[in-house]
Design an enzyme around this catalytic site. Sequence first.
Site, short mmCIF file in Angstrom:
data_model
loop_
_atom_site.label_atom_id
_atom_site.label_comp_id
_atom_site.label_asym_id
_atom_site.label_seq_id
_atom_site.Cartn_x
_atom_site.Cartn_y
_atom_site.Cartn_z
N GLY A 1 -38.13 -46.14 21.05
CA GLY A 1 -37.77 -46.90 22.23
C GLY A 1 -36.74 -47.93 21.84
O GLY A 1 -35.85 -47.66 21.03
N PHE A 2 -36.88 -49.14 22.37
CA PHE A 2 -35.92 -50.19 22.06
C PHE A 2 -36.33 -50.85 20.74
O PHE A 2 -37.03 -51.85 20.71
CB PHE A 2 -35.86 -51.21 23.19
CG PHE A 2 -34.74 -52.20 23.04
CD1 PHE A 2 -33.43 -51.81 23.25
CD2 PHE A 2 -34.98 -53.52 22.70
CE1 PHE A 2 -32.38 -52.71 23.11
CE2 PHE A 2 -33.94 -54.44 22.57
CZ PHE A 2 -32.64 -54.03 22.77
N TYR B 1 -22.05 -57.82 14.77
CA TYR B 1 -22.84 -57.25 13.68
C TYR B 1 -22.68 -58.10 12.41
O TYR B 1 -21.56 -58.35 11.95
CB TYR B 1 -22.42 -55.82 13.37
CG TYR B 1 -22.71 -54.82 14.46
CD1 TYR B 1 -23.60 -55.10 15.49
CD2 TYR B 1 -22.10 -53.57 14.47
CE1 TYR B 1 -23.88 -54.18 16.49
CE2 TYR B 1 -22.37 -52.63 15.45
CZ TYR B 1 -23.26 -52.94 16.47
OH TYR B 1 -23.51 -52.02 17.45
N ASP C 1 -38.44 -49.72 18.48
CA ASP C 1 -39.89 -49.63 18.30
C ASP C 1 -40.28 -48.80 17.08
O ASP C 1 -41.44 -48.46 16.91
CB ASP C 1 -40.53 -49.01 19.56
CG ASP C 1 -40.35 -49.88 20.79
OD1 ASP C 1 -40.33 -51.10 20.64
OD2 ASP C 1 -40.24 -49.32 21.89
N TRP D 1 -26.54 -44.29 20.63
CA TRP D 1 -27.03 -45.19 19.60
C TRP D 1 -28.56 -45.12 19.53
O TRP D 1 -29.21 -44.70 20.46
CB TRP D 1 -26.52 -46.62 19.80
CG TRP D 1 -26.88 -47.35 21.06
CD1 TRP D 1 -26.14 -47.40 22.21
CD2 TRP D 1 -28.02 -48.21 21.30
NE1 TRP D 1 -26.76 -48.21 23.14
CE2 TRP D 1 -27.90 -48.72 22.61
CE3 TRP D 1 -29.12 -48.58 20.52
CZ2 TRP D 1 -28.85 -49.59 23.17
CZ3 TRP D 1 -30.07 -49.44 21.07
CH2 TRP D 1 -29.92 -49.93 22.38
N SER D 2 -29.10 -45.52 18.38
CA SER D 2 -30.54 -45.40 18.09
C SER D 2 -31.05 -43.98 18.30
O SER D 2 -32.04 -43.76 19.02
CB SER D 2 -31.35 -46.39 18.94
OG SER D 2 -31.21 -47.71 18.45
N SER E 1 -19.71 -49.90 26.58
CA SER E 1 -21.01 -49.58 26.00
C SER E 1 -22.09 -50.06 26.95
O SER E 1 -21.98 -51.17 27.50
CB SER E 1 -21.15 -50.27 24.63
OG SER E 1 -22.37 -49.94 24.01
#
Length: 308
Positions: free
Chosen positions: A222-223, A52, A225, A216-217, A148
């Site tokens: 979506g990925f 990160y 998006d 996460w997210s 993960s």
Amino acid sequence: MKILHPANSNLAASNVVLGLMRISSLDDEQIRELVAAARDTGINVFDHADIYGGDHGCERRFGEAITLSASERESVIIQSKVGIRPGYFDFSAEHIVASVTESLTALRTDYLDALLLHRPDTLVEPDEVAAAFEQLHSAGKVRTFGVSNHTPGQIELLKKSVRQPLIFNQVQLSITHAPLFASGIAANMAGLEQSVVRDNGLLDYSRLNEITLQAWSPFQKGFFDGVFIGDRENYAELNDQLDALAKKYDVTPTGIAVAWITRHPADIQVVLGTTKPERVRESAAGSEVPLTREEWYGLFKAAGYVVP
């Protein structure tokens, strides 16, 4: 804030986590305000990764901005992830140990509460991972371990050699990106896309093996998006329901999106990626919202999934 006690650990962890992958461009005061907002709501878990911000960049910014006394350090849980390198994955013992050493320096701490293997390395040698984990654990540099984006089979392969319990698995999950739940709900339905199993039964495996999932997210369609909250062009019905439930429970739609994940009996943690203190507070407010079964499935259906 709901506090979880992950199996095979002494951790007492908030079920909402502050992810710090986007703080490299913030100044010290902005980072302090973000972390203070999290702590004020009861969030005590802070999620990093060596990649990160590029080469420990976000870890370094955190360490520069946040000074923790010995007692303050013991009151928070700092986790980081390792294994993604530019263009490839690397679970070699050499890389794991070297990267953790650099993470500790960047974060200005003596230990990580948790270390996660970031994404599956198909060239993994479980004995190398075991050697790295043993070295880090025995030296007091890492207290607990996890993975993960791993499948049950990939975890079992690691457990063949790794002695320490693997107590976390961080995976993508939101109302609109929920194959973790969806395939099981529509199991054995030929011809239905939702029935395709994409993770080899990870949800049930995690519950059976007392692995804490981290989502996460949690607001992404979506990925990466874009977010579904407020997207009435694609998710009008879902946003109508989010708004109605937000009014009922006196939170924001963001809080309801968090509650949809934390309501699940698997005791899943929600990993935030925001740099806005107000969004942290909105998210934390959903930590213990007691959605009913009807409300939970209503949101699931409004996101486009099938309840047979």
